[in-house]
Design an enzyme around this catalytic site. Sequence first.
Site, PDB file in Angstrom:
ATOM      1  N   LYS A 114       0.793  -1.023  -0.229  1.00 51.52           N
ATOM      2  CA  LYS A 114      -0.190   0.327   0.117  1.00 51.52           C
ATOM      3  C   LYS A 114       1.177   1.306  -0.010  1.00 51.52           C
ATOM      4  CE  LYS A 114       0.044  -0.177   5.125  1.00 51.52           C
ATOM      5  NZ  LYS A 114      -0.609  -1.353   6.075  1.00 51.52           N
ATOM      6  N   ARG A 154     -10.713  -0.497  13.862  1.00 49.86           N
ATOM      7  CA  ARG A 154     -10.367   0.388  12.940  1.00 49.86           C
ATOM      8  C   ARG A 154     -12.148  -0.182  11.964  1.00 49.86           C
ATOM      9  NH1 ARG A 154      -5.095   0.694   9.833  1.00 49.86           N
ATOM     10  NH2 ARG A 154      -5.358  -0.703   9.384  1.00 49.86           N
ATOM     11  N   TYR A 197      15.020  29.912   8.167  1.00 51.09           N
ATOM     12  CA  TYR A 197      13.569  31.109   8.618  1.00 51.09           C
ATOM     13  C   TYR A 197      13.528  30.920   9.627  1.00 51.09           C
ATOM     14  CZ  TYR A 197      11.381  30.043   4.489  1.00 51.09           C
ATOM     15  OH  TYR A 197      10.877  30.540   2.197  1.00 51.09           O
ATOM     16  N   MET A 212      11.031  23.755   2.439  1.00 47.01           N
ATOM     17  CA  MET A 212      10.033  23.209   1.507  1.00 47.01           C
ATOM     18  C   MET A 212      11.072  22.303   0.075  1.00 47.01           C
ATOM     19  SD  MET A 212       7.191  23.970  -0.897  1.00 47.01           S
ATOM     20  CE  MET A 212       6.322  25.207  -0.065  1.00 47.01           C
TER      21      MET A 212
HETATM   22  C1  LIG Z   1      -0.098  -1.999   6.420  1.00 51.25           C
HETATM   23  C2  LIG Z   1      -0.325  -3.075   7.291  1.00 51.25           C
HETATM   24  C3  LIG Z   1       0.040  -4.264   6.850  1.00 51.25           C
HETATM   25  C4  LIG Z   1       1.734  -4.167   6.809  1.00 51.25           C
HETATM   26  O1  LIG Z   1       1.768  -3.763   8.807  1.00 51.25           O
HETATM   27  P1  LIG Z   1       3.551  -3.707   8.861  1.00 51.25           P
HETATM   28  O2  LIG Z   1       3.322  -3.189   9.697  1.00 51.25           O
HETATM   29  O3  LIG Z   1       4.150  -2.763   7.563  1.00 51.25           O
HETATM   30  O4  LIG Z   1       4.607  -5.153   8.252  1.00 51.25           O
HETATM   31  C5  LIG Z   1      -0.690  -5.994   7.699  1.00 51.25           C
HETATM   32  N1  LIG Z   1      -1.952  -5.504   8.009  1.00 51.25           N
HETATM   33  C6  LIG Z   1      -2.835  -5.081   7.190  1.00 51.25           C
HETATM   34  C7  LIG Z   1      -4.193  -4.918   7.376  1.00 51.25           C
HETATM   35  C8  LIG Z   1      -2.443  -3.053   7.068  1.00 51.25           C
HETATM   36  O5  LIG Z   1      -3.138  -2.316   7.021  1.00 51.25           O
END
Ligand SMILES: *Cc1c(COP(=O)(O)O)cnc(C)c1O
Length: 837
Positions: free
Chosen positions: A500, A597, A727, A776
């Site tokens: 992801k 969640r 800055y 930036m």
């Molecule tokens: C991001 C995620 C993972 C992977 O997590 P890591 O700690 O990066 O290995 C696994 N399962 C779900 C549902 C996630 O959202």
Amino acid sequence: MIRISLGQLVRVLDGTLHEAADRELAVANVSIHSDRILSDCLFFALPGANTDGHRFVEAALRNHAVAAVVSRNWAEKNRQTMPGPLLIVNDPLRALQRLAAWCRGQFSGRVIGITGSSGKTMVKDILHHLLALSGHCAANPGSFNSQLGVPLSLLRAAHRSDYMLCEAGTSAPGEVASLERMIRPEFGILTNIGWAHIASFGSQERIADEMANLFRHIPSEGWVLAPADDPNVDRVLNGLSCQIHRFGAPSTTLPYIIDRHLTPSGVTLFLRLPTGEEVRLPVDSPLPGVVTALEIALCAASLLGGDLHAMAQALTHYTPPATRSEVWKSPNGVTVLNDVGGFDPLSIEAALRSLEAFGTESGRRLFVYGTAEQPGPAGEGTSVQVGKLAGRYGVDELLLLGGDSLNAAGTAFRQSRPHGATTLFPHVEAVREYLLSNLQWGDILLVKVPESRGVDRAALDLVEAMAPNRFYLDVKAVTENVARFRRLVGSHTRILAMVKALAYGSDAVQLSREFGEMGVDMIGVASADEGRQLRSAGIDLPILVMACTADEADKLLRHRLTPVVYNLEMVDPIAAAARVAGCKLDVHMEIDSGMGRLGIRPEQAVELAERIDRTRVLHLCGLMTHLSCADESEEDPFTQGQLAVFQGVVTELRRRGFSDLICHAAATAGAVRFPEARLDMVRIGLGLYGLYPSPQVQEGLELVPAVALVSRIVKISLHRRGERIGYGGTFTVPQDGFRAAVIPIGYHDGIPRALSNAGHILIYGQPAPICGRISMDSMVVDVTAIEGAAEGTDVLIYGDRGGFVLRPEEVAEKADTIAYELLARLGPRVQRIFLRE
Ligand SMILES: *Cc1c(COP(=O)(O)O)cnc(C)c1O
């Protein structure tokens, strides 16, 4: 591949099973690398270029291969000492091919075989892109078209796909016939008959004969698509009983190109469709070959029943992956064409034409030409021609890499282009230095360097020279990390690689292409769109979508994405879409065991599972939960509570007849710290990159660091005591003679602003503290104590590079964040570089 028991395998491979083996054990994957063993995996001991796979049988079994396929000769000598299970055959490569042929026999989709002297991979990639519009398409990765590549591709193809594209290559007589026995295409594409491998065939006629073997069993309702106007092609297609279609000529049944116009970024094609309509198709690559490949793929997809308007739409501004590595646009406005074609004058001219076709408004056209030393008149003759061609095609600057014989090229170039510049360089390093200080926004660079000088290496050097900010991902390290997780979790637990958020900021497509080879069983993404992107880049592995919504059902179905269902309301809309599409869809469901969640509450799990089951078109094949505190030992009781809740649901669903569920709970931290959480699959994200969610995870498994973020000093200035930097003037120079280095990377590129006056970077392994606020797009560091630091010096922002390490976890902690956020925030201006050697 389809699951098959060892008992059945013995029959398919015509082998014998070493007594110790259990015939009921199931195999669902194959591997030829002992360190890339997937779940339920069969290892084939094959001879390699420098080694013999039999040497790795023991390692493969130790890494949890279900069994190893070995040759009879080897088995006679080693049977006593090897624990097994061994499957003994006469020739393991032949056995692999037999298994592939068997798998092909089980495949019910349509199989398209592609052969030809060149352009096969590009046609395959484009056709894949087109067929993905209407169904699921499997294809051999890259140019896996050999006696070994084809069976591996067939074995790994998702067997429920609608289409399978299979490329067949040949370098010697008889090879295509052998591939045909495995591929058994129902439709065939012949790209062209050229001169490749002419030495081993003797003539183009023989090459044509060889290639036509791919089509000899195509049934009469099938077809072959071949070039028009080639007598060799006509001759060999004569005896076939299927239909023959031609591309490259006006036609009433197929689309064809009626005109083409060069544009600044490529070419615009004008196509005539069989309906008589005219369609405009802008193409982003001027490379020769792309246009022909597009035409062939469009014709083939049209014959397979695709909607030509939708396809033309999908091809607008499309660049086939096969050419992507060859055209590279740097974030600072420089374009590099890395030409890998031949060195004969015709190929050089074609490459220069590409350079010319690439319009540039402000920049110059540069041509880096390198050649192996070719002394004497022959070398000089070619040199003169190259110089003349460079002049004719509007090159502004000719950079020659090699010996004195190239001087003639320079002279010829200057004669045809008096204002052109030319320089002779003795080695790649010198070219790199020169480009580093001379390239400007808008410049276009054509690189043509022979392989003996390391084309990839040279191109990489140039990329490095031009992009000040680079994120390196070491693919070998990722491969090793997957292998370490495999060793940790054993053979019956699948590995899902989580990609992801652009694969944690790197590049999901590039990385996912290699996962199959690494021994990853499944890919995880956050959204349906992320999944779609992987599918249209030709990635075949099962893809699990963590957080899609019901209105994305069409996308899920079209691209064979497996959704995670997390509430009751999602079920009916997805099922309705599946009914309309007339197909079934695998789904997983998520239980909220304490993360709070996504996920259904445990007490509603049975209701959700039964609702899914009642649809009859959705198949519940997986059950997951997500652990919220697996990386923190003080929360272990909580994690154990989550696992207990999840186990309760698993048991209850199994009791109600949901028997073949893939249950998964663990991400990186859970997989390492909780063996009982590994279950049927682990979902690994951060760990792939050799990073740890917490120090406690680090104690449980050693991983190889795979990432590095590098930038470069663009300016060094001296300051007096009391002057202020950045800055807000938050940093006051403490003493005279203070040396401050400006680094052109800032918070837009992913450097946390919280590192202002807090963090440091490494220069030659020495810490350079960050002075003042991060801007930036730049920041300032103190290099007073680092003598070697100069303008142009590379600096390490984090990661592992050149023998120096600054752990991303440490940098994240200083910025009061986590390594996940540090990586995922990497900005678009940073050049991603994948290292493979
Ligand atoms: C991001 C995620 C993972 C992977 O997590 P890591 O700690 O990066 O290995 C696994 N399962 C779900 C549902 C996630 O959202």
